[in-house]
Design an enzyme around this catalytic site. Structure first.
Site, PDB file in Angstrom:
ATOM      1  N   SER A  20       0.855  -1.185   0.000  1.00  0.00           N
ATOM      2  CA  SER A  20       0.000   0.000   0.000  1.00  0.00           C
ATOM      3  C   SER A  20       0.892   1.236   0.000  1.00  0.00           C
ATOM      4  O   SER A  20       2.085   1.159   0.343  1.00  0.00           O
ATOM      5  CB  SER A  20      -0.892   0.009   1.251  1.00  0.00           C
ATOM      6  N   TYR A  47      -3.683  -0.662   9.902  1.00  0.00           N
ATOM      7  CA  TYR A  47      -3.477  -0.874   8.463  1.00  0.00           C
ATOM      8  C   TYR A  47      -2.084  -0.393   8.061  1.00  0.00           C
ATOM      9  O   TYR A  47      -1.362  -1.082   7.330  1.00  0.00           O
ATOM     10  CB  TYR A  47      -4.562  -0.148   7.676  1.00  0.00           C
TER      11      TYR A  47
END
Length: 250
Positions: free
Chosen positions: A142, A155
């Site tokens: 990410s 996350y």
């Protein structure tokens, strides 16, 4: 010609029922791979898209919020496809909350799914790849593998961990002919980013920073995945490639 063909290869893609995972699975099949789809949701549309393109796919029901099913998932892939040459670790979740209110439950849920299961599924697949002296592991990282994000601490931690474990696995598996890389998607229009797309202020701020001026589509990730799964990337390992419309260059 540089060899981007996946003919004769056997791939396992997690979280392929929709979004990025679906686009990658369909692209791998279009490039010639047989594909196993593992996840807790029925990937009916993905199976249809692959079949319509003349590809072969099998479904493996598995909840990757824990490592309990990982050995079975790899075993069923090998049984259903005759082996495993490619693993795409795409399955993931996200939880949002202010730092002061973030719960242990939300922390563990995200880290267990996005990082712990990714590692142990890679471990199980790597045993087969090392034995055959060939394999490709593609992790979905990410932008938060590089940045901290807002209201998503677990996350950010998990995706930073994905970057680290990608490099660690690459170092150890390279002598056995196995390459391990990661794709770091930018802001892609999927279910995971629906809240950001719906937030008028955040949506505007995001678009203002992306040089290409648009949200990405799941299909924008598929080409990089095919490249990393193909012989064209045999001398590329331990890399985290941002596919982000230029976000990281801004």
């Amino acid at each position: 010609m540089i060899d981007f063909s996946l003919s004769g290869r056997r791939a396992l893609v997690t979280g392929a029922n929709t979004g990025i995972g679906q686009a990658i699975a369909v692209a791998l099949a279009a490039a010639g791979a047989d594909v196993a789809l593992a996840g807790r949701s029925e990937p009916a549309e993905t199976l249809r898209l692959i079949a319509d393109a003349g590809g072969k796919a099998v479904n493996i029901a598995a909840d990757l919020s824990s490592i309990e099913p990982v050995e079975r998932v790899v075993a069923e892939t090998v049984e259903g496809l005759g082996g495993i040459d490619i693993l795409v670790n795409n399955a993931g979740i996200i939880r949002r909350n202010d730092l002061a209110d973030f719960t242990e439950e939300d922390w563990d849920a995200v880290v267990d799914t996005n990082l712990k299961s990714l590692f142990f599924l890679s471990q199980a697949a790597a045993r087969h790849m090392v034995a055959q002296r060939r394999g490709k592991i593609v992790n979905i990282a990410s932008l938060l593998s590089f940045q901290g994000g807002i209201r998503v601490p677990s996350y950010a931690a998990a995706k930073s961990g994905v970057a680290g474990v990608t490099r660690a696995m690459a170092n150890e598996l390279a002598p056995s002919g196995v390459q391990v890389n990661a794709i770091a998607p930018g802001y892609i229009a999927t279910n995971n980013t629906a809240a950001l797309q719906a937030d008028e202020t955040r949506n505007r701020q995001i678009l203002e920073r992306i040089p290409t001026g648009r949200w990405g589509r799941p299909e924008d990730i598929a080409g990089a995945a095919v490249f990393l799964a193909s012989p064209a990337s045999d001398y590329l390992t331990g890399q985290i490639i941002a596919v982000d419309g230029g976000w990281m260059a801004r």
